[in-house]
Design a protein around this motif. Structure first.
Motif, PDB file in Angstrom:
ATOM      1  N   HIS A  73      81.203  27.818  42.598  1.00 46.51           N
ATOM      2  CA  HIS A  73      82.082  26.763  43.116  1.00 46.51           C
ATOM      3  C   HIS A  73      81.967  25.508  42.250  1.00 46.51           C
ATOM      4  N   VAL A 110      83.850  26.091  39.031  1.00 42.75           N
ATOM      5  CA  VAL A 110      85.296  25.992  39.225  1.00 42.75           C
ATOM      6  C   VAL A 110      85.715  24.523  39.215  1.00 42.75           C
ATOM      7  N   GLU A 154      93.052  28.393  32.741  1.00 42.39           N
ATOM      8  CA  GLU A 154      92.941  29.853  32.756  1.00 42.39           C
ATOM      9  C   GLU A 154      91.532  30.294  33.144  1.00 42.39           C
ATOM     10  N   ARG A 185      89.368  28.459  34.818  1.00 40.10           N
ATOM     11  CA  ARG A 185      89.163  28.036  36.203  1.00 40.10           C
ATOM     12  C   ARG A 185      89.764  29.046  37.179  1.00 40.10           C
ATOM     13  N   ASP A 186      90.961  29.562  36.853  1.00 38.59           N
ATOM     14  CA  ASP A 186      91.598  30.565  37.705  1.00 38.59           C
ATOM     15  C   ASP A 186      90.771  31.847  37.753  1.00 38.59           C
ATOM     16  N   SER A 187      90.222  32.242  36.621  1.00 37.77           N
ATOM     17  CA  SER A 187      89.382  33.439  36.562  1.00 37.77           C
ATOM     18  C   SER A 187      88.106  33.239  37.390  1.00 37.77           C
ATOM     19  N   ARG A 191      87.751  31.182  39.864  1.00 36.16           N
ATOM     20  CA  ARG A 191      88.150  31.103  41.276  1.00 36.16           C
ATOM     21  C   ARG A 191      88.325  32.514  41.853  1.00 36.16           C
ATOM     22  N   ASP A 192      88.896  33.422  41.057  1.00 36.35           N
ATOM     23  CA  ASP A 192      89.041  34.814  41.510  1.00 36.35           C
ATOM     24  C   ASP A 192      87.672  35.438  41.786  1.00 36.35           C
ATOM     25  N   LYS A 193      86.732  35.213  40.882  1.00 32.78           N
ATOM     26  CA  LYS A 193      85.368  35.728  41.080  1.00 32.78           C
ATOM     27  C   LYS A 193      84.730  35.104  42.320  1.00 32.78           C
ATOM     28  N   HIS A 222      86.254  34.049  44.999  1.00 30.50           N
ATOM     29  CA  HIS A 222      86.860  34.671  46.177  1.00 30.50           C
ATOM     30  C   HIS A 222      86.290  36.067  46.422  1.00 30.50           C
ATOM     31  N   GLN A 223      85.999  36.798  45.350  1.00 28.38           N
ATOM     32  CA  GLN A 223      85.399  38.125  45.502  1.00 28.38           C
ATOM     33  C   GLN A 223      84.003  38.014  46.118  1.00 28.38           C
ATOM     34  N   GLN A 239      82.883  35.588  47.984  1.00 32.22           N
ATOM     35  CA  GLN A 239      83.027  35.147  49.367  1.00 32.22           C
ATOM     36  C   GLN A 239      83.435  36.309  50.273  1.00 32.22           C
TER      37      GLN A 239
END
Length: 65
Positions: A25, A28, A35, A37-39, A41-43, A45-46, A48
């Motif tokens: 977090h 991020v 790009e 940061r988006d990657s 953020r995806d990790k 979310h996984q 979480q």
């Protein structure tokens, strides 16, 4: 695939996930490249989502005690 974990392993997994989520977090928030940061953020979310799956296992153990 199904993993059989002891309660000690579940607690360790949950603690590791919590620490990883906190660190990720922060990454991020402090990453300037969109790009990347988006990657990240995806990790995040996984991780979480995995933590949400582990949480009921810890609660179930507390009810048993």
């Amino acid at each position: 695939m199904v993993l059989e974990l002891s309660q000690q392993q579940i607690h360790l997994l949950y603690a590791c996930l919590a620490e990883s989520i906190e660190d990720l977090h922060d990454e991020v928030i402090h990453t300037d490249m969109r790009e990347l940061r988006d990657s990240l953020r995806d990790k995040l979310h996984q991780l979480q989502a995995i933590q949400r799956q582990v949480a009921p296992l810890m609660q179930r153990e507390q009810v048993v005690r």
